[in-house]
Design a protein around this motif. Structure first.
Motif, mmCIF file in Angstrom:
data_model
loop_
_atom_site.group_PDB
_atom_site.id
_atom_site.type_symbol
_atom_site.label_atom_id
_atom_site.label_comp_id
_atom_site.label_asym_id
_atom_site.label_seq_id
_atom_site.Cartn_x
_atom_site.Cartn_y
_atom_site.Cartn_z
ATOM 1 N N ILE A 197 10.686 64.588 79.105
ATOM 2 C CA ILE A 197 10.064 64.108 80.370
ATOM 3 C C ILE A 197 9.253 62.823 80.195
ATOM 4 O O ILE A 197 9.247 61.897 80.848
ATOM 5 C CB ILE A 197 9.148 65.188 80.898
ATOM 6 N N ASN A 201 10.117 59.253 81.194
ATOM 7 C CA ASN A 201 8.824 58.398 82.057
ATOM 8 C C ASN A 201 8.030 57.240 81.306
ATOM 9 O O ASN A 201 7.492 56.523 82.253
ATOM 10 C CB ASN A 201 7.750 59.294 82.520
ATOM 11 N N ALA A 244 10.938 66.200 87.541
ATOM 12 C CA ALA A 244 9.598 66.869 87.117
ATOM 13 C C ALA A 244 9.577 68.190 87.720
ATOM 14 O O ALA A 244 9.150 69.001 86.869
ATOM 15 C CB ALA A 244 8.589 66.006 87.630
ATOM 16 N N PHE B 125 4.285 65.152 85.079
ATOM 17 C CA PHE B 125 5.653 65.172 84.623
ATOM 18 C C PHE B 125 6.167 63.932 85.595
ATOM 19 O O PHE B 125 7.290 63.412 85.236
ATOM 20 C CB PHE B 125 6.363 66.199 84.997
#
Lengths: 264, 303
Positions: A197, A201, A244, B125
């Motif tokens: 993750i 990102n 997410a 996240f």
């Protein structure tokens, strides 16, 4: 808890929850507008912007590149972080303090410093312009998360189990694969998920290491929001929100989110 | 498996007892080694000046870039803006993170706990760019707040591209980090302690001040240091929510590399940032100890 404290804490926590969730909710809302611009009160509901992004090659390619970078990141950090986590949690190590400080360098060196340094190093090596250096870079800057996840799992393994396996005739290799590794699996999965993750990102280090031909999705979004804010970007951002959310569900099913509340 | 054990035994005659942990650490040490190599390159180029006529870098070393950086007012403006911002963000974030972590740890409702955890992990996240994008939609001149104000006849407010917007965005960005570092420390405090303080006549504020906060100190220090350093060196929030008018050190460094193309001066600024950051962390560590930051096992767990 006294009444005053309860009320005060509830107000503060509500504020925090609103603050944490507002951007996500707004992006979700903006992505389903039927209008050409984002405004309040919103125009009608439509999924046209999702249709639009499927057709946009630049966005699709940027997304695929980001996924590739994240996979490379996990491939690098999983073995390195797992072994180091086991070593730190299970063995007495000479100079352990020093090694800990060293392994925390990715967190203590400012991200811009790490990014610039890796950019210069990869530039000297002549490998800039491919995706794998970005994968390695995101693995490097987030490695402590992986080590931390594994070492906290490994610390809870009773060392007697390993001794028991040994005394029942298992060699060191078999002991490692049948006792030590299964015991740290929840940590390895948690760590890998985090790494995936965070790498997906990662913005700043990506920004420093990409060129125009290989922009990753966060960089693509960054470049676009500096000009005009259109609803198609909101639809792309929902991809991140969906990823997410799935990661959170997987994490919750596998180890339970509550594991992050446990004290060491 | 037997074959593997055989290979292992040959490659490692004595079962490898003493060396094993060091060999396990080799891959991680090499990966982090890349950063060290990077720092060496930064150090090297920070000592080379750019010749403005040929656009080549000098062969010989000099401290000219540092002298320039430290003699220009702009360096101090940016360092001060970053440092001050980092302190403000750290304080606000800790004040918000404490009740959040406390409620999450102490609530009797599993549902509330789960909801608070999800509200925390989701933004964590999602990444900085998407979150900043959300704030642009909310706070922009044609954003939701101004549209709503327009409905009741209030002139649009300029909510973006100023210092408070950057601070606000950074607090939102840092909150999950702070809560996640603080929560384990609060879990470690037995609830009976607070009950005991209460039964001895302390009100909730005294209990908080004299029992809970001191016991939560390792967590507060750990999350404080993390928030401070991440904020001090942040790039995305000042860039997106500050719109180029509120640059932090990282933005100035980026500009030196990609706008001015003065790699030497940019490197010198990077070294100054690393030094400033290390100094701040060093002071914090020396004053408060490492808190929950230590990796691996705690001291008394060693067998």
């Amino acid at each position: 808890m006294g009444r005053t404290q309860t009320v005060l804490f509830r107000v503060m926590v509500t504020f925090a929850v609103v603050m944490l969730s507002a951007p996500t909710l707004v992006v979700l809302g903006a992505s389903v507008t039927s209008g050409n611009i984002i405004q309040f009160p919103p125009d009608g509901f439509s999924l046209r912007w999702y249709n639009a992004i499927v057709g946009e090659q630049t966005l699709r390619e940027a997304f695929i590149r980001s996924v590739q970078v994240a996979i490379i990141c996990v491939l690098v950090s999983l073995p390195a972080g797992t072994l180091a986590g086991i070593a730190l949690a299970r063995y007495r190590i000479r100079g352990e303090k020093l090694i800990q400080v060293y392994l925390l360098l990715p967190f203590t060196i400012p991200l811009i410093g790490s990014g610039i340094g890796l950019m210069l190093a990869f530039g000297q090596a002549g490998v800039l312009g491919s995706l794998w250096p970005i994968g390695i870079a995101t693995a490097t800057i987030n490695l402590p998360f992986m080590i931390w996840a594994v070492s906290s799992s490994a610390a809870s393994l009773d060392p007697d189990l390993e001794l028991a396996a040994m005394s029942c005739g298992a060699g060191p290799v078999q002991t490692f694969f049948s006792v030590t590794l299964p015991a740290v699996t929840p940590g390895v999965i948690t760590g890998s998920l985090l790494m995936f993750i965070l790498s997906l990102n990662e913005f700043l280090v990506s920004l420093l290491l990409v060129d125009a031909r290989i922009v990753t999705l966060p960089v693509q979004i960054y470049n676009s929001i500096r000009s005009i804010i259109t609803p198609d970007l909101a639809a792309v951002s929902v991809v991140f929100i969906a990823v997410a959310l799935s990661a959170i569900i997987v994490l919750d099913r596998l180890v339970g989110l509550e594991v992050f509340l446990k004290s060491k | 498996m037997d074959a593997l054990e055989g290979v292992f035994a040959v490659a490692w005659p004595k079962g490898g007892g003493k060396l094993t942990p060091y060999l396990l650490l080799v891959p991680a040490i090499s990966v982090v080694g890349l950063l060290v190599i990077g720092l060496v390159y930064i150090g090297d180029s920070s000592l080379r000046t750019l010749d403005r006529t040929t656009f080549l870098f000098s062969e010989n070393y000099s401290l000219e870039n540092y002298r320039r950086a430290l003699s220009e007012g702009f360096t101090y403006t940016i360092i001060w803006r970053s440092l001050f911002g980092a302190f403000v963000v750290t304080i606000i974030t800790l004040i918000l993170a404490f009740p959040y972590a406390y409620m999450m740890v102490r609530t009797r409702s599993a549902l509330v706990r789960k909801a608070l955890l999800i509200a925390l992990f989701l933004p964590f996240f999602i990444g900085q760019v998407v979150r900043a994008y959300g704030w642009l939609i909310i706070l922009g001149n044609q954003g939701i707040i101004n549209d709503a104000l327009g409905l009741i006849g209030i002139e649009p407010l300029r909510l973006l591209f100023n210092y408070p917007a950057v601070i606000f965005g950074l607090v939102q960005y840092m909150l999950p980090f702070a809560v996640l570092m603080l929560a384990p420390a609060l879990t470690a405090i037995p609830e009976e302690m607070e009950a005991a303080a209460g039964s001895l006549g302390a009100d909730w504020f005294q209990t908080l001040l004299h029992v809970v906060l001191p016991m939560a100190k390792p967590g507060l220090i750990g999350s404080g240091i993390v928030v401070l350093t991440l904020t001090l060196t942040d790039f995305a929030m000042p860039a997106i929510l500050g719109g180029g008018t509120q640059d932090f050190i990282a933005n100035a460094i980026y500009d030196q590399f990609f706008r001015t193309s003065d790699q030497g001066f940019g490197s010198a600024l990077t070294i100054i940032l690393v030094a400033t950051g290390s100094l701040v962390v060093g002071i914090a560590l020396a004053t408060f100890g490492a808190g929950t930051l230590a990796l691996g096992k705690s001291e008394n767990e060693v067998r």
